[in-house]
Design a protein around this motif. Sequence first.
Motif, PDB file in Angstrom:
ATOM      1  N   ASP B 148      52.497 -17.211  17.183  1.00  0.00           N
ATOM      2  CA  ASP B 148      52.734 -16.847  15.928  1.00  0.00           C
ATOM      3  C   ASP B 148      51.582 -17.524  15.040  1.00  0.00           C
ATOM      4  OD1 ASP B 148      56.231 -16.203  15.900  1.00  0.00           O
ATOM      5  OD2 ASP B 148      54.612 -14.996  16.559  1.00  0.00           O
ATOM      6  N   LEU B 149      51.054 -16.795  14.077  1.00  0.00           N
ATOM      7  CA  LEU B 149      50.357 -17.541  13.089  1.00  0.00           C
ATOM      8  C   LEU B 149      51.097 -18.217  11.923  1.00  0.00           C
ATOM      9  CD1 LEU B 149      47.499 -18.251  11.756  1.00  0.00           C
ATOM     10  CD2 LEU B 149      47.690 -15.834  10.698  1.00  0.00           C
ATOM     11  N   HIS B 150      50.984 -19.390  11.656  1.00  0.00           N
ATOM     12  CA  HIS B 150      51.879 -19.860  10.708  1.00  0.00           C
ATOM     13  C   HIS B 150      51.192 -20.301   9.214  1.00  0.00           C
ATOM     14  CE1 HIS B 150      55.141 -20.436  13.452  1.00  0.00           C
ATOM     15  NE2 HIS B 150      54.188 -21.156  14.331  1.00  0.00           N
ATOM     16  N   ARG B 151      50.087 -20.594   9.461  1.00  0.00           N
ATOM     17  CA  ARG B 151      49.453 -20.977   8.216  1.00  0.00           C
ATOM     18  C   ARG B 151      47.813 -21.015   8.315  1.00  0.00           C
ATOM     19  NH1 ARG B 151      50.282 -24.926   4.172  1.00  0.00           N
ATOM     20  NH2 ARG B 151      48.723 -26.428   3.891  1.00  0.00           N
ATOM     21  N   ILE B 152      47.137 -20.496   7.083  1.00  0.00           N
ATOM     22  CA  ILE B 152      45.833 -20.338   6.808  1.00  0.00           C
ATOM     23  C   ILE B 152      45.377 -21.337   5.982  1.00  0.00           C
ATOM     24  CG2 ILE B 152      43.784 -18.867   6.382  1.00  0.00           C
ATOM     25  CD1 ILE B 152      45.747 -16.374   7.135  1.00  0.00           C
ATOM     26  N   ASP B 194      41.643 -11.588   3.100  1.00  0.00           N
ATOM     27  CA  ASP B 194      42.044 -10.037   3.243  1.00  0.00           C
ATOM     28  C   ASP B 194      41.700  -9.499   4.533  1.00  0.00           C
ATOM     29  OD1 ASP B 194      41.235  -7.080   1.630  1.00  0.00           O
ATOM     30  OD2 ASP B 194      43.257  -7.600   2.084  1.00  0.00           O
ATOM     31  N   ALA B 195      40.624  -9.949   5.023  1.00  0.00           N
ATOM     32  CA  ALA B 195      40.481  -9.229   6.369  1.00  0.00           C
ATOM     33  C   ALA B 195      41.291  -9.966   7.540  1.00  0.00           C
ATOM     34  CB  ALA B 195      39.046  -9.676   6.828  1.00  0.00           C
ATOM     35  N   LEU B 196      41.832 -11.099   7.509  1.00  0.00           N
ATOM     36  CA  LEU B 196      42.643 -11.760   8.375  1.00  0.00           C
ATOM     37  C   LEU B 196      43.970 -11.258   8.513  1.00  0.00           C
ATOM     38  CD1 LEU B 196      41.622 -15.337   8.302  1.00  0.00           C
ATOM     39  CD2 LEU B 196      41.211 -13.909  10.205  1.00  0.00           C
ATOM     40  N   VAL B 197      44.436 -10.897   7.079  1.00  0.00           N
ATOM     41  CA  VAL B 197      45.822 -10.361   7.087  1.00  0.00           C
ATOM     42  C   VAL B 197      45.726  -9.042   6.386  1.00  0.00           C
ATOM     43  CG1 VAL B 197      47.179 -12.344   7.271  1.00  0.00           C
ATOM     44  CG2 VAL B 197      46.077 -11.679   5.227  1.00  0.00           C
ATOM     45  N   PRO B 198      45.115  -8.005   7.019  1.00  0.00           N
ATOM     46  CA  PRO B 198      45.013  -6.657   6.141  1.00  0.00           C
ATOM     47  C   PRO B 198      46.316  -6.170   6.194  1.00  0.00           C
ATOM     48  CG  PRO B 198      44.138  -6.491   8.327  1.00  0.00           C
ATOM     49  CD  PRO B 198      44.410  -7.934   8.335  1.00  0.00           C
ATOM     50  N   ALA B 221      45.041 -23.156  -4.506  1.00  0.00           N
ATOM     51  CA  ALA B 221      46.193 -22.125  -4.698  1.00  0.00           C
ATOM     52  C   ALA B 221      46.802 -22.237  -3.358  1.00  0.00           C
ATOM     53  CB  ALA B 221      45.543 -20.759  -4.813  1.00  0.00           C
ATOM     54  N   SER B 222      48.300 -21.898  -3.745  1.00  0.00           N
ATOM     55  CA  SER B 222      49.000 -21.837  -2.464  1.00  0.00           C
ATOM     56  C   SER B 222      49.531 -20.122  -2.608  1.00  0.00           C
ATOM     57  CB  SER B 222      50.389 -22.518  -2.670  1.00  0.00           C
ATOM     58  OG  SER B 222      50.058 -23.944  -2.558  1.00  0.00           O
ATOM     59  N   MET B 223      49.518 -19.793  -1.270  1.00  0.00           N
ATOM     60  CA  MET B 223      50.050 -18.329  -1.351  1.00  0.00           C
ATOM     61  C   MET B 223      50.724 -18.020   0.040  1.00  0.00           C
ATOM     62  SD  MET B 223      45.860 -16.567  -1.846  1.00  0.00           S
ATOM     63  CE  MET B 223      45.049 -17.149  -3.345  1.00  0.00           C
ATOM     64  N   ARG B 224      51.346 -16.757  -0.147  1.00  0.00           N
ATOM     65  CA  ARG B 224      52.041 -16.146   0.977  1.00  0.00           C
ATOM     66  C   ARG B 224      51.878 -14.934   1.453  1.00  0.00           C
ATOM     67  NH1 ARG B 224      56.200 -18.651   3.835  1.00  0.00           N
ATOM     68  NH2 ARG B 224      57.584 -17.408   4.704  1.00  0.00           N
ATOM     69  N   ALA B 225      51.579 -14.586   2.706  1.00  0.00           N
ATOM     70  CA  ALA B 225      51.381 -13.384   3.211  1.00  0.00           C
ATOM     71  C   ALA B 225      52.780 -12.685   3.389  1.00  0.00           C
ATOM     72  CB  ALA B 225      50.748 -13.195   4.393  1.00  0.00           C
ATOM     73  N   GLU B 226      53.415 -11.761   2.634  1.00  0.00           N
ATOM     74  CA  GLU B 226      54.765 -11.461   2.636  1.00  0.00           C
ATOM     75  C   GLU B 226      55.457 -10.947   4.003  1.00  0.00           C
ATOM     76  OE1 GLU B 226      56.745 -12.195   0.157  1.00  0.00           O
ATOM     77  OE2 GLU B 226      55.180 -13.062  -0.889  1.00  0.00           O
ATOM     78  N   SER B 227      54.601 -10.035   4.528  1.00  0.00           N
ATOM     79  CA  SER B 227      55.194  -9.277   5.792  1.00  0.00           C
ATOM     80  C   SER B 227      55.177 -10.357   6.890  1.00  0.00           C
ATOM     81  CB  SER B 227      54.320  -8.198   6.222  1.00  0.00           C
ATOM     82  OG  SER B 227      54.264  -7.175   5.127  1.00  0.00           O
ATOM     83  N   GLY B 229      54.954 -13.805   6.670  1.00  0.00           N
ATOM     84  CA  GLY B 229      55.611 -14.888   6.181  1.00  0.00           C
ATOM     85  C   GLY B 229      54.325 -16.176   6.558  1.00  0.00           C
ATOM     86  N   VAL B 230      53.044 -15.819   6.722  1.00  0.00           N
ATOM     87  CA  VAL B 230      52.024 -16.966   6.582  1.00  0.00           C
ATOM     88  C   VAL B 230      51.747 -17.455   5.504  1.00  0.00           C
ATOM     89  CG1 VAL B 230      49.577 -17.065   7.468  1.00  0.00           C
ATOM     90  CG2 VAL B 230      50.984 -15.482   8.599  1.00  0.00           C
ATOM     91  N   ASP B 231      51.759 -18.937   5.365  1.00  0.00           N
ATOM     92  CA  ASP B 231      51.603 -19.619   4.156  1.00  0.00           C
ATOM     93  C   ASP B 231      49.953 -19.911   4.203  1.00  0.00           C
ATOM     94  OD1 ASP B 231      54.187 -21.818   5.108  1.00  0.00           O
ATOM     95  OD2 ASP B 231      53.932 -20.160   3.336  1.00  0.00           O
ATOM     96  N   VAL B 232      49.391 -19.677   2.973  1.00  0.00           N
ATOM     97  CA  VAL B 232      47.891 -19.932   2.643  1.00  0.00           C
ATOM     98  C   VAL B 232      47.634 -20.763   1.865  1.00  0.00           C
ATOM     99  CG1 VAL B 232      45.956 -18.606   1.969  1.00  0.00           C
ATOM    100  CG2 VAL B 232      47.630 -17.468   3.286  1.00  0.00           C
ATOM    101  N   ASP B 233      46.713 -21.691   2.079  1.00  0.00           N
ATOM    102  CA  ASP B 233      46.406 -22.650   1.080  1.00  0.00           C
ATOM    103  C   ASP B 233      44.771 -22.662   0.852  1.00  0.00           C
ATOM    104  OD1 ASP B 233      45.429 -26.084   1.156  1.00  0.00           O
ATOM    105  OD2 ASP B 233      47.027 -25.435  -0.238  1.00  0.00           O
ATOM    106  N   VAL B 234      44.551 -22.437  -0.430  1.00  0.00           N
ATOM    107  CA  VAL B 234      43.124 -22.494  -0.668  1.00  0.00           C
ATOM    108  C   VAL B 234      42.487 -23.661  -1.385  1.00  0.00           C
ATOM    109  CG1 VAL B 234      41.420 -20.780  -1.987  1.00  0.00           C
ATOM    110  CG2 VAL B 234      43.341 -19.733  -0.769  1.00  0.00           C
ATOM    111  N   ARG B 235      41.457 -24.039  -0.991  1.00  0.00           N
ATOM    112  CA  ARG B 235      40.638 -25.088  -1.923  1.00  0.00           C
ATOM    113  C   ARG B 235      39.211 -24.768  -2.034  1.00  0.00           C
ATOM    114  NH1 ARG B 235      44.140 -29.809  -0.763  1.00  0.00           N
ATOM    115  NH2 ARG B 235      46.050 -28.971  -1.205  1.00  0.00           N
TER     116      ARG B 235
END
Lengths: 347, 334
Positions: B148-152, B194-198, B221-227, B229-235
């Motif tokens: 599973d992918l957990h975090r981007i 967006d391309a990684l989690v279309p 920014a901290s984000m979350r892909a809702e479907s 459940g992948v956490d996303v961290d942007v710097r």
Amino acid sequence: MKVGIVGANGQVGTGLSFLLADAGVDVVPIVRSALAAATFDRYGFDYRIADVTDAEEASVCSDLDVTVMAAFASYRSRDELRVKQARRDNERLVRNAVRSTAPDATVLHLSTVAAFGDEIGTNEWWWYGREKRRLERVFAAELEAHETTGYAFRLGHVFGPNQAIARDLGEELVRDSSVRVRADANAPSNAVHVPTIGAAIRQCVQAPVDAGTYTVVNEPQWTWGDVIEYYAPADGSVSVEFAATSDDARRWGSALSRYAFTVLRRLPYGTTELLPYVRYLPDRVGQQFYRNLQRRNRVREVEQFRRRNDYWRREFDYKPAPGPTIPGVEMSRAEIAEAERAIESVL
Amino acid sequence: MRERQGRDEPYEIGVIGAGRVATRYHLPIISSRGDTTVAFVADTDSDRARATGRTYDCPAVVIEDDPAAIPDCDAAVLAIPAGAREPYVDAFARRGTPVLVEKPFAADLDTHRRFLETHDTLACNYMRPNYSSLRQSRGVVRSGVFGDLHRIELRESAKVGAIGLPGNHYQTDPDAPGAGILLERGSHLLSQLDALVPNDTVTVTDGAVVRTAGVDTEVSASMRAESTGVDVDVRLSAARNVGDELRLVFDSATVTVRGAASVTVAPADGVGASFSLAPDDRWATTILEAIALRWSQFIELAFEAQTVDTAAQTGLAVSRMIDDVRSASGVEQR
């Protein structure tokens, strides 16, 4: 002491800003835009946004004790060739920096060893060296007209964090790689690290040193071997070979084959089209021709493979930059490394 | 739209804006494809328009106040600052001319939606999804080979150093809608997300934007892909080096993407050797190649597709994420 750096967001200016600030100097970065000021804003510098090519905006230099002119407009920028505009901008930068600085302040103009031209083996007609020499003359004229104390620094090849040449070298010396450096390991490199430039500035302001044009390189001079050793991974995983001379030319074998290849290379037809006509030659000559062709191709293939790991820069072929140099700027490798850590953590 | 003489006649493409992006990418691509030709190049700067027209042997149009005066063409590319685009989108919509718009598609979500309501054949030049590295990463995500992918983690550093831009450039002028790195660089980064989690809704849970003299210079920014459940961290930063990479953290491996071609796989626990994937020749390993592929995609959807999903083609999700980051950080759009 308030030191303003015009073009502080450039490679040298950024490193200089952090190093001098780390040494307790009140540094005022002067840049053209908010985006250019980002780093200085983040780290709490008292930056100023001004375009010093504009005489009015250049008044930001009026309260400085030292103005360092680090800005330079390149003839080529963002896919445009803008020679006349760049020359105008460079001249305005230098003139305005001197004119807007207080009479009892000091102005430092960052030039380059490329200005030595033939003396160190750069192309005398290289636009960069010619432009820098021209600006040195403009600088000297302005200093005389305004009776201001000024120094022109002919900087060597600037190494260190955030410097393009160091990044380029780092990309070659990646872990587990094998690199053939086309340089003489014992040749003086004309390398200069930003801490040395900072030391030179402090000497000129505090010592003081007679006004004039000075070569600024690491003291003592680093050889290319020293430079490569400094940047190679400490674990010894990079194999470095120094090869200052070019490889032997291909050996052509018999004179007839050598001549034949010379002619063939210039013909519009390839070897494939001409080979059938070898039947008109005696067998021995044809065979020798073919063996030499095979040898040439295999040797070329090996040379191309070896050259994949070759690393050459024009700076490797320069002669040592002549002086005069500024006294009292000697720094050991350890001192330079220690001073650079202040920049590395930031950049 | 212009009346074409025959099916084999090249499509005539109007180029609006003769700046760096147009001359470096769009014009060479359009003029080298067999099925397109440069109809004209238009710019507010007459010297630039004429010089570019001479280089590409095409008519040069000096843009005055009325974009309706732009000649007809089969399709157009808008390579002008985000704040200047609306009149052109309107004008081309009235003509039914498909438009490829440079990124970011719009300065804000409202403007983006307005464009989509105005015109039904639009696309944006988000070209990073055409990178070999991103395509391979998508493949890794879809295959589930590393669990599973957990975090981007997305990291991008704008150049710390001389940027060669004056203070009145659209990227540096605090009064320009497109200024700052959130739009200029953040849009690219988020297009990759967006391309990684279309087809997944990405929610911004936290955001911070730092401005220097009114211009965005740092974003986190901290984000979350809702479907999923992948956490996303942007710097993202123009002030310091925060790295330049995408990291995908899976159960058993970490995949690191750098640039268009580099994909490295390392064990999740960091113990053991890592390996790199060879670039996939079907996709791009340079920016120019990626934009060339984008042109192929645009020509197909402009002239051959029955329907166009303009929301996807224009990166509506990207504009929404940018707006949400602004909202989360309390920063207003200019």
